[in-house]
Design a protein around this motif. Structure first.
Motif, mmCIF file in Angstrom:
data_model
loop_
_atom_site.group_PDB
_atom_site.id
_atom_site.type_symbol
_atom_site.label_atom_id
_atom_site.label_comp_id
_atom_site.label_asym_id
_atom_site.label_seq_id
_atom_site.Cartn_x
_atom_site.Cartn_y
_atom_site.Cartn_z
ATOM 1 N N TYR A 55 0.842 -8.119 7.593
ATOM 2 C CA TYR A 55 0.489 -8.167 6.163
ATOM 3 C C TYR A 55 1.503 -9.040 5.418
ATOM 4 C CZ TYR A 55 -0.937 -6.764 1.474
ATOM 5 O OH TYR A 55 -1.379 -6.775 0.164
ATOM 6 N N GLY A 56 2.761 -8.625 5.429
ATOM 7 C CA GLY A 56 3.835 -9.439 4.875
ATOM 8 C C GLY A 56 3.725 -9.690 3.391
ATOM 9 N N ASN A 57 3.662 -10.979 3.015
ATOM 10 C CA ASN A 57 3.635 -11.367 1.607
ATOM 11 C C ASN A 57 2.212 -11.502 1.065
ATOM 12 O OD1 ASN A 57 6.470 -11.558 1.558
ATOM 13 N ND2 ASN A 57 6.411 -13.660 2.314
ATOM 14 N N THR A 132 -16.110 -7.278 10.800
ATOM 15 C CA THR A 132 -17.286 -7.433 9.933
ATOM 16 C C THR A 132 -17.817 -6.138 9.324
ATOM 17 O OG1 THR A 132 -18.708 -7.344 11.891
ATOM 18 C CG2 THR A 132 -18.053 -9.520 11.137
ATOM 19 N N THR A 133 -17.377 -4.984 9.835
ATOM 20 C CA THR A 133 -17.961 -3.727 9.345
ATOM 21 C C THR A 133 -17.129 -3.040 8.261
ATOM 22 O OG1 THR A 133 -16.856 -2.458 11.075
ATOM 23 C CG2 THR A 133 -19.083 -3.266 11.557
ATOM 24 N N GLY A 134 -15.974 -3.587 7.956
ATOM 25 C CA GLY A 134 -15.126 -2.949 6.946
ATOM 26 C C GLY A 134 -13.948 -2.201 7.532
ATOM 27 N N LEU A 135 -13.998 -1.909 8.842
ATOM 28 C CA LEU A 135 -12.865 -1.223 9.477
ATOM 29 C C LEU A 135 -11.608 -2.066 9.359
ATOM 30 C CD1 LEU A 135 -11.469 0.913 11.210
ATOM 31 C CD2 LEU A 135 -12.426 -0.210 13.249
ATOM 32 N N GLY A 136 -11.761 -3.374 9.577
ATOM 33 C CA GLY A 136 -10.609 -4.277 9.492
ATOM 34 C C GLY A 136 -9.943 -4.210 8.131
ATOM 35 N N TYR A 137 -10.752 -4.187 7.066
ATOM 36 C CA TYR A 137 -10.180 -4.122 5.727
ATOM 37 C C TYR A 137 -9.492 -2.784 5.472
ATOM 38 C CZ TYR A 137 -12.508 -8.497 4.492
ATOM 39 O OH TYR A 137 -12.904 -9.816 4.431
ATOM 40 N N LYS A 138 -10.008 -1.718 6.064
ATOM 41 C CA LYS A 138 -9.337 -0.410 5.944
ATOM 42 C C LYS A 138 -7.971 -0.454 6.633
ATOM 43 C CE LYS A 138 -13.489 2.490 5.622
ATOM 44 N NZ LYS A 138 -14.362 3.432 6.333
ATOM 45 N N LEU A 139 -7.930 -1.093 7.804
ATOM 46 C CA LEU A 139 -6.662 -1.229 8.532
ATOM 47 C C LEU A 139 -5.676 -2.078 7.730
ATOM 48 C CD1 LEU A 139 -8.096 -1.887 12.119
ATOM 49 C CD2 LEU A 139 -7.073 0.246 11.293
ATOM 50 N N MET A 140 -6.187 -3.154 7.124
ATOM 51 C CA MET A 140 -5.326 -4.025 6.319
ATOM 52 C C MET A 140 -4.833 -3.296 5.074
ATOM 53 S SD MET A 140 -4.707 -6.791 7.809
ATOM 54 C CE MET A 140 -3.872 -7.495 6.403
ATOM 55 N N HIS A 141 -5.694 -2.474 4.480
ATOM 56 C CA HIS A 141 -5.274 -1.704 3.304
ATOM 57 C C HIS A 141 -4.134 -0.750 3.692
ATOM 58 C CE1 HIS A 141 -5.386 0.482 -0.455
ATOM 59 N NE2 HIS A 141 -5.505 1.606 0.227
ATOM 60 N N ALA A 142 -4.248 -0.141 4.867
ATOM 61 C CA ALA A 142 -3.176 0.750 5.347
ATOM 62 C C ALA A 142 -1.881 -0.038 5.555
ATOM 63 C CB ALA A 142 -3.604 1.437 6.645
ATOM 64 N N ASN A 143 -1.997 -1.257 6.102
ATOM 65 C CA ASN A 143 -0.811 -2.104 6.293
ATOM 66 C C ASN A 143 -0.211 -2.503 4.945
ATOM 67 O OD1 ASN A 143 -1.173 -1.953 9.028
ATOM 68 N ND2 ASN A 143 -1.935 -4.040 9.280
ATOM 69 N N ALA A 144 -1.085 -2.776 3.972
ATOM 70 C CA ALA A 144 -0.611 -3.111 2.628
ATOM 71 C C ALA A 144 0.160 -1.941 2.023
ATOM 72 C CB ALA A 144 -1.800 -3.476 1.734
ATOM 73 N N MET A 146 1.688 0.498 3.663
ATOM 74 C CA MET A 146 2.966 0.641 4.381
ATOM 75 C C MET A 146 3.986 -0.371 3.876
ATOM 76 S SD MET A 146 2.080 1.237 8.421
ATOM 77 C CE MET A 146 3.816 1.128 8.894
ATOM 78 N N THR A 147 3.522 -1.606 3.660
ATOM 79 C CA THR A 147 4.421 -2.670 3.221
ATOM 80 C C THR A 147 4.909 -2.405 1.800
ATOM 81 O OG1 THR A 147 3.222 -4.228 4.650
ATOM 82 C CG2 THR A 147 4.653 -5.177 2.954
ATOM 83 N N ARG A 148 4.001 -1.966 0.931
ATOM 84 C CA ARG A 148 4.396 -1.674 -0.456
ATOM 85 C C ARG A 148 5.358 -0.490 -0.540
ATOM 86 N NH1 ARG A 148 -1.094 -2.947 -1.963
ATOM 87 N NH2 ARG A 148 -1.634 -0.745 -1.750
ATOM 88 N N ALA A 149 5.293 0.412 0.443
ATOM 89 C CA ALA A 149 6.130 1.610 0.421
ATOM 90 C C ALA A 149 7.557 1.346 0.898
ATOM 91 C CB ALA A 149 5.494 2.699 1.284
ATOM 92 N N LEU A 150 7.820 0.135 1.351
ATOM 93 C CA LEU A 150 9.165 -0.171 1.854
ATOM 94 C C LEU A 150 10.218 0.049 0.771
ATOM 95 C CD1 LEU A 150 8.440 -3.422 3.904
ATOM 96 C CD2 LEU A 150 9.442 -1.308 4.814
ATOM 97 N N ASN A 151 11.328 0.640 1.172
ATOM 98 C CA ASN A 151 12.448 0.880 0.269
ATOM 99 C C ASN A 151 13.742 0.565 1.015
ATOM 100 O OD1 ASN A 151 14.025 1.656 -1.866
ATOM 101 N ND2 ASN A 151 13.854 3.852 -1.454
ATOM 102 N N PRO A 152 14.425 -0.527 0.659
ATOM 103 C CA PRO A 152 14.127 -1.429 -0.456
ATOM 104 C C PRO A 152 12.851 -2.238 -0.199
ATOM 105 C CG PRO A 152 15.854 -2.365 0.924
ATOM 106 C CD PRO A 152 15.610 -0.975 1.431
ATOM 107 N N PRO A 153 12.223 -2.753 -1.267
ATOM 108 C CA PRO A 153 11.026 -3.581 -1.098
ATOM 109 C C PRO A 153 11.362 -4.847 -0.312
ATOM 110 C CG PRO A 153 11.356 -2.982 -3.415
ATOM 111 C CD PRO A 153 12.596 -2.601 -2.690
ATOM 112 N N HIS A 154 10.426 -5.317 0.493
ATOM 113 C CA HIS A 154 10.692 -6.533 1.268
ATOM 114 C C HIS A 154 10.725 -7.741 0.332
ATOM 115 C CE1 HIS A 154 6.448 -7.629 0.968
ATOM 116 N NE2 HIS A 154 6.734 -8.771 1.562
#
Length: 206
Positions: A55-57, A132-144, A146-154
């Motif tokens: 996910y990253g930036n 194509t079914t939306g599962l990928g976007y759910k996985l990406m949302h979870a990665n987003a 996780m990334t936003r929850a970083l402390n300190p923020p990346h």
């Protein structure tokens, strides 16, 4: 009894948990995965676990065809999505597949052949379905999340945490010799591989 208790204690030492927050087409991430993370894991997988968070930036957006925008454009968003699906579907073989992709000249183009090489039981159609079914976007949302929850923020990628913690000291050591750092952080008896030499490599970020 003491000998058995000691053996049980040694076996109960947790592995070093390494989590990489990265982007599929980030040159610095590709260097870190191929020159540091994968070689270190290959030698020290008995004492370390690796979690990959593509996910990253990137940014989540509420409109448009794709709910994400990525630092290196639409191809990277697709690469992140493909890798998130592969990590979800191939489990134990995921790291080999991601390494295979990230070390190829064409990251996205290598995805299908890398999957076939390291996880022949996982069909490309299942990855395509994830995309194509939306599962990928759910996985990406979870990665987003996780990334936003970083402390300190990346502030850049690759961003690496060790047992859930980030520090500039860890980062400096990870970028010069991740192998040495994992050996240093492991609380149990050092495996024979930990007597290996350090490797000094260039560091860069996206």
């Amino acid at each position: 009894m003491e000998v058995n208790a000691t053996r049980t204690l040694l076996q109960s030492v947790p592995p070093v948990s390494v989590t990489l927050y990265y982007e599929s087409l980030c040159p610095a991430c590709r260097v870190f995965i191929t020159q540091q993370l994968f070689p270190t894991w290959t030698m020290l997988q008995d004492i370390m676990t690796v979690t990959l968070v593509p996910y990253g930036n990137a940014k989540e957006i509420s409109s448009g065809n794709s709910p994400f925008t990525c630092q290196h454009g639409e191809p990277e968003c697709r690469g992140n999505l493909i890798e998130a699906c592969i990590i979800h579907l191939s489990k134990h073989s995921a790291f080999q597949i991601i390494y295979c992709m990230e070390s190829a000249a064409d990251v996205l183009g290598a995805a299908q052949s890398c999957l076939q090489l390291y996880a022949p039981s996982v069909s490309w159609s299942s990855v395509d379905s994830c995309l194509t079914t939306g599962l990928g976007y759910k996985l990406m949302h979870a990665n987003a999340a996780m990334t936003r929850a970083l402390n300190p923020p990346h502030t850049h990628v690759p961003w690496v945490t060790f047992n859930g913690e980030y520090s500039t000291d860890y980062e400096d050591k990870a970028m010069s010799s991740l192998f040495h750092l994992v050996c240093q952080l492991y609380k149990g008896p050092k495996p024979p591989a930990c007597t290996g030499a350090q490797v000094k490599l260039d560091r860069s970020f996206c």
